[in-house]
Write a protein that holds these residues in place. Structure first.
Motif, mmCIF file in Angstrom:
data_model
loop_
_atom_site.group_PDB
_atom_site.id
_atom_site.type_symbol
_atom_site.label_atom_id
_atom_site.label_comp_id
_atom_site.label_asym_id
_atom_site.label_seq_id
_atom_site.Cartn_x
_atom_site.Cartn_y
_atom_site.Cartn_z
ATOM 1 N N TYR A 237 0.989 -1.258 0.044
ATOM 2 C CA TYR A 237 -0.109 0.066 -0.089
ATOM 3 C C TYR A 237 0.829 1.275 0.026
ATOM 4 O O TYR A 237 1.687 1.432 0.847
ATOM 5 C CB TYR A 237 -0.772 -0.059 1.353
ATOM 6 C CG TYR A 237 -2.119 -1.082 1.307
ATOM 7 C CD1 TYR A 237 -3.259 -0.596 0.252
ATOM 8 C CD2 TYR A 237 -1.928 -2.301 1.972
ATOM 9 C CE1 TYR A 237 -4.311 -1.573 0.459
ATOM 10 C CE2 TYR A 237 -3.147 -2.970 1.786
ATOM 11 C CZ TYR A 237 -4.271 -2.672 1.076
ATOM 12 O OH TYR A 237 -5.022 -3.625 1.071
ATOM 13 N N PHE A 238 0.671 2.299 -1.074
ATOM 14 C CA PHE A 238 1.432 3.543 -0.862
ATOM 15 C C PHE A 238 0.528 4.509 -0.109
ATOM 16 O O PHE A 238 0.941 5.327 0.630
ATOM 17 C CB PHE A 238 1.420 4.175 -2.439
ATOM 18 C CG PHE A 238 1.964 3.128 -3.343
ATOM 19 C CD1 PHE A 238 3.484 2.911 -3.088
ATOM 20 C CD2 PHE A 238 1.403 2.956 -4.568
ATOM 21 C CE1 PHE A 238 4.048 2.209 -4.023
ATOM 22 C CE2 PHE A 238 2.076 2.108 -5.542
ATOM 23 C CZ PHE A 238 3.388 2.013 -5.309
ATOM 24 N N ASN A 239 -0.933 4.590 0.053
ATOM 25 C CA ASN A 239 -1.826 4.917 0.856
ATOM 26 C C ASN A 239 -2.790 4.096 1.008
ATOM 27 O O ASN A 239 -3.092 3.035 0.370
ATOM 28 C CB ASN A 239 -1.808 6.505 0.380
ATOM 29 C CG ASN A 239 -2.718 6.405 -1.050
ATOM 30 O OD1 ASN A 239 -3.606 5.458 -1.383
ATOM 31 N ND2 ASN A 239 -2.398 7.312 -2.065
ATOM 32 N N PRO A 240 -3.942 4.471 1.898
ATOM 33 C CA PRO A 240 -5.038 3.758 2.072
ATOM 34 C C PRO A 240 -5.730 3.354 0.821
ATOM 35 O O PRO A 240 -6.658 2.262 0.815
ATOM 36 C CB PRO A 240 -5.633 4.360 3.121
ATOM 37 C CG PRO A 240 -4.888 5.411 3.699
ATOM 38 C CD PRO A 240 -3.688 5.834 2.795
ATOM 39 N N ASN A 241 -5.595 4.305 -0.227
ATOM 40 C CA ASN A 241 -6.673 4.068 -1.435
ATOM 41 C C ASN A 241 -5.599 3.444 -2.684
ATOM 42 O O ASN A 241 -6.282 3.190 -3.548
ATOM 43 C CB ASN A 241 -7.096 5.221 -1.878
ATOM 44 C CG ASN A 241 -8.162 5.800 -0.741
ATOM 45 O OD1 ASN A 241 -8.794 4.782 -0.212
ATOM 46 N ND2 ASN A 241 -8.182 7.052 -0.593
ATOM 47 N N ASP A 242 -4.399 3.326 -2.411
ATOM 48 C CA ASP A 242 -3.810 2.965 -3.740
ATOM 49 C C ASP A 242 -2.470 2.040 -3.364
ATOM 50 O O ASP A 242 -1.905 2.331 -2.099
ATOM 51 C CB ASP A 242 -3.189 4.138 -4.463
ATOM 52 C CG ASP A 242 -2.713 3.708 -5.848
ATOM 53 O OD1 ASP A 242 -3.066 2.803 -6.368
ATOM 54 O OD2 ASP A 242 -2.007 4.761 -6.209
ATOM 55 N N GLY A 243 -1.980 0.942 -4.103
ATOM 56 C CA GLY A 243 -0.912 0.353 -3.806
ATOM 57 C C GLY A 243 -0.599 -0.711 -5.005
ATOM 58 O O GLY A 243 -1.180 -0.590 -6.291
ATOM 59 N N VAL A 244 0.397 -1.551 -4.806
ATOM 60 C CA VAL A 244 0.843 -2.428 -5.832
ATOM 61 C C VAL A 244 -0.233 -3.768 -5.911
ATOM 62 O O VAL A 244 -0.103 -4.529 -4.566
ATOM 63 C CB VAL A 244 2.475 -2.839 -5.781
ATOM 64 C CG1 VAL A 244 2.665 -4.005 -7.018
ATOM 65 C CG2 VAL A 244 3.024 -1.390 -5.848
#
Length: 185
Positions: A146-153
């Motif tokens: 997770y990059f942030n709570p709404n986005d990631g790999v």
């Protein structure tokens, strides 16, 4: 000991070539005597001649001929130059390769290289499209990082990267093989 094996191998190759030639001569003599004994009209003679010419053309171009020459490349790592030259001379006496056959072979090699390059480019474009375009929610449910709570790999991104890497590998391999082939000629 190696020279004895090499000499015996060459002698057996030349004996096989001589045996083939004598068999062809015998059959040709039989054909000539049969044609001399028969009463054929001009149409029959033309038909026999065309069949004979077709048989010569078919036997002249054989795919195995070019593959025999490829074996010399495999031998080049383990054999000396004299052995390679001897093997090459035996191949040239056994197989007739003309410009038409060589051009056909080169055309096939170029076409296969072009197709591989196109497949590689399509794979790279497909991989980038899979990363950029939004995926359905059932593909996005497993997030690895997770990059942030709404986005990631996600797993979909990893699969896309694998497709891109496979396309890059095919592209590099095909271009590298073409450069090696050019440098040899």
């Amino acid at each position: 000991m190696d020279k004895k094996k090499l000499i015996s191998k060459e002698v057996s190759n030349l004996q096989q070539l001589n045996e083939r030639q004598t068999q062809i001569d015998e059959k040709l003599d039989e054909l000539i005597t049969l044609l001399g004994e028969s009463n054929l009209d001009s149409e029959s003679v033309k038909h026999i001649q065309s069949r004979f010419n077709k048989a010569l053309d078919i036997s002249d171009i054989n795919k195995n001929q070019i593959h025999e020459f490829k074996k010399i490349d495999e031998l080049s790592a383990t054999s000396s130059r004299e052995e390679l030259l001897d093997e090459f001379s035996v191949l040239l006496t056994n197989n007739r390769i003309d410009n038409h056959t060589a051009r056909k072979f080169i055309r096939q090699q170029r076409a296969s290289g072009f197709v591989l390059i196109m497949i590689a480019v399509v794979m790279i474009i497909l991989g980038f499209a899979m990363i950029i375009m939004p995926a359905p929610p059932y593909f996005e449910m497993f997030t690895i990082y997770y990059f942030n709570p709404n986005d990631g790999v996600t797993i979909m991104d990893v699969i896309s990267l694998l497709i891109i890497l496979a396309g890059v590998y095919l592209l590099i391999k095909t271009v590298y093989q073409k450069n090696i082939a050019r440098s040899r000629s």
